[in-house]
Design an enzyme around this catalytic site. Structure first.
Site, PDB file in Angstrom:
ATOM      1  N   ARG A  51      -3.972  19.043  -0.880  1.00 50.41           N
ATOM      2  CA  ARG A  51      -4.113  19.565  -2.282  1.00 50.41           C
ATOM      3  C   ARG A  51      -3.916  18.001  -3.032  1.00 50.41           C
ATOM      4  NH1 ARG A  51      -3.163  23.562  -0.412  1.00 50.41           N
ATOM      5  NH2 ARG A  51      -1.862  22.204   0.948  1.00 50.41           N
ATOM      6  N   THR A  52      -2.716  17.255  -2.764  1.00 46.39           N
ATOM      7  CA  THR A  52      -2.509  16.112  -3.558  1.00 46.39           C
ATOM      8  C   THR A  52      -3.404  15.017  -3.688  1.00 46.39           C
ATOM      9  OG1 THR A  52      -0.219  16.742  -3.049  1.00 46.39           O
ATOM     10  CG2 THR A  52      -0.501  14.424  -4.184  1.00 46.39           C
ATOM     11  N   LYS A  80      -0.327  -1.711  12.491  1.00 48.14           N
ATOM     12  CA  LYS A  80      -0.121  -2.904  12.892  1.00 48.14           C
ATOM     13  C   LYS A  80       1.121  -3.448  12.441  1.00 48.14           C
ATOM     14  CE  LYS A  80      -5.061  -3.715  12.212  1.00 48.14           C
ATOM     15  NZ  LYS A  80      -5.765  -4.376  11.257  1.00 48.14           N
ATOM     16  N   ARG A 101       1.496   8.338  -1.142  1.00 47.15           N
ATOM     17  CA  ARG A 101       2.492   9.468  -0.262  1.00 47.15           C
ATOM     18  C   ARG A 101       3.112   8.568   0.833  1.00 47.15           C
ATOM     19  NH1 ARG A 101       1.569  15.561   0.790  1.00 47.15           N
ATOM     20  NH2 ARG A 101       1.848  15.623  -1.246  1.00 47.15           N
ATOM     21  N   HIS A 129       8.465  14.811  -5.499  1.00 44.61           N
ATOM     22  CA  HIS A 129       7.074  14.839  -5.760  1.00 44.61           C
ATOM     23  C   HIS A 129       6.516  15.268  -7.251  1.00 44.61           C
ATOM     24  CE1 HIS A 129       2.993  15.875  -4.779  1.00 44.61           C
ATOM     25  NE2 HIS A 129       3.265  16.755  -3.781  1.00 44.61           N
TER      26      HIS A 129
HETATM   27  N1   CP Z   1       1.467  20.603  -2.559  1.00 43.67           N
HETATM   28  C1   CP Z   1       1.197  19.552  -1.928  1.00 43.67           C
HETATM   29  O1   CP Z   1       1.695  18.629  -2.068  1.00 43.67           O
HETATM   30  O2   CP Z   1       0.259  19.814  -0.985  1.00 43.67           O
HETATM   31  P1   CP Z   1      -0.440  18.717  -0.077  1.00 43.67           P
HETATM   32  O3   CP Z   1       0.735  18.352   1.033  1.00 43.67           O
HETATM   33  O4   CP Z   1      -1.650  19.361   0.699  1.00 43.67           O
HETATM   34  O5   CP Z   1      -0.751  17.751  -0.528  1.00 43.67           O
END
Ligand code: CP
Length: 304
Positions: A51-52, A80, A101, A129
């Site tokens: 999603r993100t 590396k 991320r 998040h």
């Molecule tokens: N909600 C969320 O962070 O989903 P993903 O891990 O798929 O990005």
């Protein structure tokens, strides 16, 4: 230059503006289809995501911009031994904004300190998040009309669930939001969330283990997955993973007006039989994630 590293990087007033922009985008996305012509978003994902990452990419493409990036540490020069600091200095030459991320808490903050472009924290370890929180806030606001005066139940892995930590951090700033923290004792919220966020802001909260007993008082139920990737022991994960399963029988205990949210992915914690319940809002939530990330990109690039 502004980054988004924590949900507190925006004031409540700035958040209102951003959520208002996201609402306007949701009503007429075409109006915004050239706002980012010529701009590039880099997605630097050192951890898995559906999603993100893809909603960020969809958001930039919807705005007329382009995207580049990597979807795992293995496919980047991190494999590396390249540092996050060096990577962001290089990416700053290639893109106008980036979403990162990383499994290490604080990695996006380190990146921001060396970056020439806005950095968005797209999830750092078990910490925060913030863009999921923007998505959650938009969902609650669109469904109920307000971010004040409601009771939210947060259920599942409240220890490792970064979406929960960010959401609590953000919701304590609104009026009369009550929290019911539903988890096994092993997966309760970390002390810093209980003491430095909830208690420090005089938020009304209780910690309980039983979901059925909590259901009737909730206006929002925020379910979460047990975060397998953060457990030290597989046996411990297996013991916890099906602690809560929301099914039709439990939904009968809830208000007709209660909404169920989940950041997704789900494993077993919401039975698929709940998906057809009009109160199940988690797929709508994923759609709102695109609009709110469009609004965020515009805001950080100064294009709002
Ligand atoms: N909600 C969320 O962070 O989903 P993903 O891990 O798929 O990005």
């Amino acid at each position: 230059m502004k980054h988004l590293l924590s949900p507190l990087d925006f004031s409540v007033e700035e958040l209102d503006e951003l959520l208002e922009l996201a609402r306007d985008i949701s009503k007429d996305p075409k109006k915004y289809s050239h706002v980012c012509d010529g701009k590039k978003l880099a997605t630097l994902f050192y951890e898995p995501s559906t999603r993100t990452r893809l909603s960020f990419e969809a958001a930039m493409l919807n705005l007329g911009g382009s995207v580049l990036g990597f979807s795992s540490a293995d496919s980047s020069s991190a494999a590396k031994g390249e540092s996050v600091s060096d990577t962001i200095r290089v990416i700053s030459c290639y893109a106008d904004i980036c979403a990162m991320r990383h499994p290490k808490e604080g990695a996006p903050m380190v990146a921001a300190s060396k970056s020439g472009i806005p950095v968005i924290n797209a999830g750092d370890g078990g910490h925060q998040h913030p863009t999921q929180t923007l998505t959650d806030l938009m969902t609650i606001r669109e469904l109920t009309g307000s971010l004040d005066n409601f009771t939210v139940g947060l259920c599942g892995d409240l220890k490792f669930g970064r979406t929960v930590h960010s959401l609590i951090n953000s919701l304590v700033r609104y009026k009369n939001v009550k929290f019911v923290l539903i988890s096994p004792k092993e997966l309760r919220v970390p002390d810093y969330i209980r003491d430095d966020v909830l208690s420090a802001n005089n938020a009304e909260f209780e910690e309980v283990e039983n979901l059925e007993d909590a259901m009737p008082k909730l206006d929002i139920l925020y379910m979460t997955r047990v975060q397998r990737e953060r457990f030290f022991s597989e046996d411990e994960y297996l013991r916890m993973k099906d602690f809560y399963i929301l099914d039709k029988a439990k939904m009968e205990l809830a208000k007709e007006s209660m909404y169920v949210l989940h950041p997704l992915p789900r494993v077993n914690e919401i039975s698929v039989e709940v998906d057809d319940d009009p109160r199940a809002a988690y797929f709508k939530q994923a759609q709102y994630g695109v609009y709110v990330r469009m609004a965020l990109i515009m805001t950080l690039l100064g294009l709002n």
